[in-house]
Design a protein around this motif. Sequence first.
Motif, PDB file in Angstrom:
ATOM      1  N   SER A 147     -20.422  35.032  11.633  1.00  0.00           N
ATOM      2  CA  SER A 147     -19.776  34.551  10.406  1.00  0.00           C
ATOM      3  C   SER A 147     -19.237  33.138  10.591  1.00  0.00           C
ATOM      4  N   SER A 148     -19.909  32.358  11.430  1.00  0.00           N
ATOM      5  CA  SER A 148     -19.437  30.997  11.717  1.00  0.00           C
ATOM      6  C   SER A 148     -19.348  30.141  10.449  1.00  0.00           C
ATOM      7  N   PHE A 149     -20.173  30.455   9.431  1.00  0.00           N
ATOM      8  CA  PHE A 149     -20.143  29.683   8.177  1.00  0.00           C
ATOM      9  C   PHE A 149     -18.765  29.710   7.522  1.00  0.00           C
ATOM     10  N   VAL A 150     -17.946  30.715   7.856  1.00  0.00           N
ATOM     11  CA  VAL A 150     -16.577  30.788   7.310  1.00  0.00           C
ATOM     12  C   VAL A 150     -15.812  29.504   7.669  1.00  0.00           C
ATOM     13  N   GLY A 151     -16.188  28.913   8.804  1.00  0.00           N
ATOM     14  CA  GLY A 151     -15.540  27.677   9.244  1.00  0.00           C
ATOM     15  C   GLY A 151     -15.831  26.486   8.341  1.00  0.00           C
ATOM     16  N   GLU A 152     -16.837  26.608   7.468  1.00  0.00           N
ATOM     17  CA  GLU A 152     -17.114  25.525   6.509  1.00  0.00           C
ATOM     18  C   GLU A 152     -16.123  25.572   5.346  1.00  0.00           C
ATOM     19  N   GLY A 153     -15.346  26.672   5.270  1.00  0.00           N
ATOM     20  CA  GLY A 153     -14.315  26.793   4.245  1.00  0.00           C
ATOM     21  C   GLY A 153     -14.654  27.845   3.210  1.00  0.00           C
ATOM     22  N   VAL A 154     -13.690  28.717   2.959  1.00  0.00           N
ATOM     23  CA  VAL A 154     -13.849  29.734   1.912  1.00  0.00           C
ATOM     24  C   VAL A 154     -12.629  29.620   0.992  1.00  0.00           C
ATOM     25  N   PRO A 155     -12.750  28.858  -0.102  1.00  0.00           N
ATOM     26  CA  PRO A 155     -11.606  28.684  -1.012  1.00  0.00           C
ATOM     27  C   PRO A 155     -11.330  29.945  -1.836  1.00  0.00           C
ATOM     28  N   VAL A 156     -10.235  29.912  -2.564  1.00  0.00           N
ATOM     29  CA  VAL A 156      -9.872  31.044  -3.430  1.00  0.00           C
ATOM     30  C   VAL A 156      -9.880  30.571  -4.884  1.00  0.00           C
ATOM     31  N   PHE A 157     -10.567  31.322  -5.730  1.00  0.00           N
ATOM     32  CA  PHE A 157     -10.603  31.032  -7.167  1.00  0.00           C
ATOM     33  C   PHE A 157      -9.454  31.752  -7.847  1.00  0.00           C
ATOM     34  N   GLU A 158      -8.608  30.975  -8.528  1.00  0.00           N
ATOM     35  CA  GLU A 158      -7.479  31.544  -9.280  1.00  0.00           C
ATOM     36  C   GLU A 158      -7.844  31.506 -10.759  1.00  0.00           C
ATOM     37  N   ILE A 159      -8.196  32.646 -11.301  1.00  0.00           N
ATOM     38  CA  ILE A 159      -8.706  32.693 -12.679  1.00  0.00           C
ATOM     39  C   ILE A 159      -7.628  32.330 -13.705  1.00  0.00           C
ATOM     40  N   ARG A 160      -6.356  32.451 -13.294  1.00  0.00           N
ATOM     41  CA  ARG A 160      -5.280  32.097 -14.242  1.00  0.00           C
ATOM     42  C   ARG A 160      -5.273  30.603 -14.544  1.00  0.00           C
ATOM     43  N   GLU A 161      -5.745  29.806 -13.598  1.00  0.00           N
ATOM     44  CA  GLU A 161      -5.772  28.354 -13.812  1.00  0.00           C
ATOM     45  C   GLU A 161      -6.822  28.050 -14.867  1.00  0.00           C
ATOM     46  N   GLY A 162      -6.377  27.736 -16.040  1.00  0.00           N
ATOM     47  CA  GLY A 162      -7.320  27.455 -17.127  1.00  0.00           C
ATOM     48  C   GLY A 162      -7.647  28.695 -17.935  1.00  0.00           C
ATOM     49  N   GLY A 163      -7.669  29.846 -17.292  1.00  0.00           N
ATOM     50  CA  GLY A 163      -8.052  31.074 -17.996  1.00  0.00           C
ATOM     51  C   GLY A 163      -6.867  31.854 -18.532  1.00  0.00           C
ATOM     52  N   GLY A 164      -5.652  31.584 -18.007  1.00  0.00           N
ATOM     53  CA  GLY A 164      -4.467  32.360 -18.404  1.00  0.00           C
ATOM     54  C   GLY A 164      -4.660  33.818 -18.034  1.00  0.00           C
ATOM     55  N   ASP A 165      -4.079  34.704 -18.843  1.00  0.00           N
ATOM     56  CA  ASP A 165      -4.274  36.131 -18.586  1.00  0.00           C
ATOM     57  C   ASP A 165      -5.645  36.549 -19.111  1.00  0.00           C
ATOM     58  N   THR A 166      -6.473  37.095 -18.219  1.00  0.00           N
ATOM     59  CA  THR A 166      -7.813  37.558 -18.586  1.00  0.00           C
ATOM     60  C   THR A 166      -7.949  39.009 -18.152  1.00  0.00           C
ATOM     61  N   ASN A 167      -9.137  39.586 -18.390  1.00  0.00           N
ATOM     62  CA  ASN A 167      -9.407  40.925 -17.847  1.00  0.00           C
ATOM     63  C   ASN A 167      -9.959  40.821 -16.422  1.00  0.00           C
ATOM     64  N   MET A 168      -9.851  39.635 -15.832  1.00  0.00           N
ATOM     65  CA  MET A 168     -10.239  39.324 -14.446  1.00  0.00           C
ATOM     66  C   MET A 168     -11.742  39.096 -14.288  1.00  0.00           C
ATOM     67  N   LEU A 169     -12.517  39.331 -15.342  1.00  0.00           N
ATOM     68  CA  LEU A 169     -13.970  39.201 -15.216  1.00  0.00           C
ATOM     69  C   LEU A 169     -14.443  37.800 -15.622  1.00  0.00           C
TER      70      LEU A 169
END
Length: 264
Positions: A147-169
Amino acid sequence: MHALPRRGFLFAGAAALATRIAAQTPRESPSRDALIDDVVTANHILAAQEIVDAFGHVSVRTAPGAGRYLISRSVAPAQVTAADVMELDLDSKPAAGEKRTSYRERFIHGEIYRVRPDVMSIVHCHAPALIPFGITRIPLRPVYHNSSFVGEGVPVFEIREGGGDTNMLVETAELGRALAKALGNKPAVLMRGHGAVIVGKSIIESVARSVYLEVNARVQAQAMAMGQRISYLDEGEVKKRAEDPDPYGRAWDLWKRQVMQGAR
Ligand SMILES: [Zn+2]
């Protein structure tokens, strides 16, 4: 928690090797039937490896640079057959007259293909081991060679940014674009409180990265629970690993054989 993947190998026959190379070499365009077979196989491998369950999906771009991709209609990955695979454009719309519908979150695929010409295949999963790293501030880091590719970076998507409250999909093009932006040029992105998206330059790479990303998350959590300083792979090691032209071919051959045997 399921066991770490079993160690094992098989001697790939010439035909299997040729298929593998065709699937990985962008300049040689595999036939449409071969691509559909790959989509079916990928679905079954991801289900067998417990990366997806009733939900989750995998797609493949029809050809390098193409604005179309193949993905199953909306059924559980383990149940996908060649007849379920359909073609969508980058707006994630099927051809006129198509009666079937694909997954609600198909926009993940179309919007990433649109901005990542290097990406030939995409997996979306909800693997539980990944969730803690999307809901805490602890980043995934590369714990072992697979899993060395993990070292290239695995960001986190925050759906609330721009999406507000959603059904998460990610069920609109707009949310798909936001997710693609969060992914950037990285190999994978976690989705807070939901799952992950993993991309690859081939379907073999996206599937294997999905399997080993999940293993990385489990092993990293285990190591962190031991409470000692952890020696992660360093930048130089990550770079050297990225130079391997076929790190996952043997794994794909093995997993494919296993799901084919299981189907008999
Ligand atoms: Zn999802």
